[in-house]
Design an enzyme around this catalytic site. Structure first.
Site, PDB file in Angstrom:
ATOM      1  N   GLY A 286       0.904  -1.258   0.025  1.00  0.00           N
ATOM      2  CA  GLY A 286       0.022  -0.038   0.070  1.00  0.00           C
ATOM      3  C   GLY A 286       0.799   1.294  -0.170  1.00  0.00           C
ATOM      4  O   GLY A 286       1.916   1.096   0.418  1.00  0.00           O
TER       5      GLY A 286
ATOM      6  N   GLN B 257       2.645  10.035   1.474  1.00  0.00           N
ATOM      7  CA  GLN B 257       4.248   9.151   1.136  1.00  0.00           C
ATOM      8  C   GLN B 257       5.193   9.642   0.367  1.00  0.00           C
ATOM      9  O   GLN B 257       6.398   9.382   0.324  1.00  0.00           O
ATOM     10  CB  GLN B 257       3.890   7.579   1.484  1.00  0.00           C
ATOM     11  CG  GLN B 257       3.412   7.362   2.948  1.00  0.00           C
ATOM     12  CD  GLN B 257       2.979   5.750   2.895  1.00  0.00           C
ATOM     13  OE1 GLN B 257       2.303   5.247   2.337  1.00  0.00           O
ATOM     14  NE2 GLN B 257       4.219   4.997   3.508  1.00  0.00           N
TER      15      GLN B 257
ATOM     16  N   CYS C 181       5.946   0.036   7.644  1.00  0.00           N
ATOM     17  CA  CYS C 181       5.615   1.186   6.812  1.00  0.00           C
ATOM     18  C   CYS C 181       6.711   1.668   5.907  1.00  0.00           C
ATOM     19  O   CYS C 181       8.066   1.614   6.533  1.00  0.00           O
ATOM     20  CB  CYS C 181       5.256   2.140   7.859  1.00  0.00           C
ATOM     21  SG  CYS C 181       4.821   3.672   6.848  1.00  0.00           S
ATOM     22  N   LEU C 182       6.650   1.709   4.658  1.00  0.00           N
ATOM     23  CA  LEU C 182       7.685   2.172   3.800  1.00  0.00           C
ATOM     24  C   LEU C 182       8.226   3.642   4.321  1.00  0.00           C
ATOM     25  O   LEU C 182       9.432   3.789   3.812  1.00  0.00           O
ATOM     26  CB  LEU C 182       7.238   2.565   2.402  1.00  0.00           C
ATOM     27  CG  LEU C 182       6.581   1.100   1.632  1.00  0.00           C
ATOM     28  CD1 LEU C 182       5.874   1.379   0.401  1.00  0.00           C
ATOM     29  CD2 LEU C 182       8.016   0.284   1.508  1.00  0.00           C
TER      30      LEU C 182
ATOM     31  N   HIS D 256      -4.444   1.478   7.798  1.00  0.00           N
ATOM     32  CA  HIS D 256      -3.045   2.212   7.892  1.00  0.00           C
ATOM     33  C   HIS D 256      -2.843   3.259   6.842  1.00  0.00           C
ATOM     34  O   HIS D 256      -2.310   4.121   7.248  1.00  0.00           O
ATOM     35  CB  HIS D 256      -1.871   0.963   7.492  1.00  0.00           C
ATOM     36  CG  HIS D 256      -0.429   1.459   7.292  1.00  0.00           C
ATOM     37  ND1 HIS D 256       0.497   0.880   8.473  1.00  0.00           N
ATOM     38  CD2 HIS D 256       0.077   2.171   6.789  1.00  0.00           C
ATOM     39  CE1 HIS D 256       1.510   1.148   7.854  1.00  0.00           C
ATOM     40  NE2 HIS D 256       1.397   2.358   7.152  1.00  0.00           N
ATOM     41  N   GLU D 257      -3.497   2.952   5.403  1.00  0.00           N
ATOM     42  CA  GLU D 257      -3.119   3.785   4.567  1.00  0.00           C
ATOM     43  C   GLU D 257      -3.964   5.211   4.701  1.00  0.00           C
ATOM     44  O   GLU D 257      -3.478   6.496   4.486  1.00  0.00           O
ATOM     45  CB  GLU D 257      -3.514   3.442   3.056  1.00  0.00           C
ATOM     46  CG  GLU D 257      -2.664   2.348   2.536  1.00  0.00           C
ATOM     47  CD  GLU D 257      -1.161   2.773   2.499  1.00  0.00           C
ATOM     48  OE1 GLU D 257      -0.981   4.100   2.440  1.00  0.00           O
ATOM     49  OE2 GLU D 257      -0.500   1.981   2.785  1.00  0.00           O
TER      50      GLU D 257
ATOM     51  N   HIS E 245      -2.288   7.684   6.980  1.00  0.00           N
ATOM     52  CA  HIS E 245      -1.470   8.601   6.314  1.00  0.00           C
ATOM     53  C   HIS E 245      -2.128  10.038   5.696  1.00  0.00           C
ATOM     54  O   HIS E 245      -1.455  11.056   5.624  1.00  0.00           O
ATOM     55  CB  HIS E 245      -0.695   7.692   5.298  1.00  0.00           C
ATOM     56  CG  HIS E 245       0.214   6.944   5.552  1.00  0.00           C
ATOM     57  ND1 HIS E 245       1.585   7.306   6.431  1.00  0.00           N
ATOM     58  CD2 HIS E 245       0.520   5.376   5.518  1.00  0.00           C
ATOM     59  CE1 HIS E 245       2.311   6.423   6.434  1.00  0.00           C
ATOM     60  NE2 HIS E 245       1.703   5.154   5.953  1.00  0.00           N
TER      61      HIS E 245
HETATM   62 ZN    ZN Z   1       2.813   3.423   5.982  1.00  0.00          ZN
END
Ligand code: ZN
Length: 176
Positions: A49, A54, A96-97, A138-139, A142
Site C-alpha cells: 500500500g 508518502q 511502513c515504507l 494504515h493507509e 497517512h
Molecule cells: Zn505506511
C-alpha cells in the site's frame, strides 16, 4: 512511468492532513499518471500500500494491492471514508515504507466498511476484512498525518527488522 521518492519519518508532510481531490480532476492526465506512478513505486519497493502523502503529495489518494493467499485486489481509493468499524479487534504486526527497519504490533478493528471514489471517479462502497482491512486503515491514517507508531498501544513490541526476523517471525511482514 517514474518511480517516486518515499518521504521518511521526520518529513513534515507525513504529519499533515491531506486535501480532498476535486472529483472533476480525477480523470485528468496529471492524476491518472500520478496513480500509475504511485502503483509502480509501491510494486518496486515492494509494499502492499502507498498513500499520496508518502510521496510528498498531500492529497487524499491511496493505492494498495497484495497477491497471494491473504491478498486482496489492486485498489485505488480517492477521498476515502470509513463509515463502519466492526466490533472485533485484531492485533497485527505492521511496517511502513516511511518508517525504515521497524515493525510493531497494532490493534485495529477487523472489519471496515469504506466509501470512496475509484480511479474513474465512480463511487465505491465495500467491506474489507483481514489484511485488506489493516491496509486500508494504515493507509487512511497517512491521510490524517498519522503513522502506525501512533496507533501502537504497547511500545515494547517495537522491533528492529533484524531482531524481528530472528525472534518474532520468519515470514516478511508486508510494508504499507
Ligand atoms: Zn505506511
Amino acid at each position: 512511468m517514474s518511480k517516486l521518492t518515499i518521504a521518511k519519518l521526520g518529513n513534515p508532510i507525513l504529519r499533515q492532513a491531506a486535501a480532498k481531490v476535486d472529483p472533476r480532476e480525477i480523470r485528468t492526465y496529471d492524476i491518472q499518471q500520478f496513480i500509475d506512478d504511485l502503483i509502480q513505486t509501491m510494486l518496486d519497493e515492494p509494499g502492499i500500500g502507498l498513500a499520496a502523502p508518502q510521496v510528498s503529495r498531500s492529497i487524499q489518494l491511496v493505492v494498495m494491492g497484495c497477491e497471494g493467499e491473504d491478498g486482496f485486489p489492486q485498489t485505488v481509493l480517492i477521498n476515502p471514508k470509513i463509515i463502519f468499524y466492526g466490533p472485533e479487534l485484531v492485533e497485527n504486526w505492521e511496517g511502513c515504507l516511511s518508517v525504515d527497519g521497524l515493525r510493531g504490533k497494532v490493534t485495529r478493528p477487523s472489519v471496515v466498511r469504506v466509501k470512496a471514489l475509484d480511479r474513474q471517479g465512480k463511487s465505491m462502497d465495500f467491506e474489507a476484512t483481514g489484511l485488506y482491512a489493516v491496509c486500508i486503515q494504515h493507509e487512511m491514517d497517512h491521510l490524517i498525518g498519522k503513522v502506525f507508531l501512533d496507533r501502537m498501544t504497547d511500545m515494547s513490541t517495537l522491533t528492529q527488522i533484524h531482531e524481528f526476523n530472528k525472534y518474532w517471525q520468519h515470514d516478511p511482514v508486508p510494508v504499507i
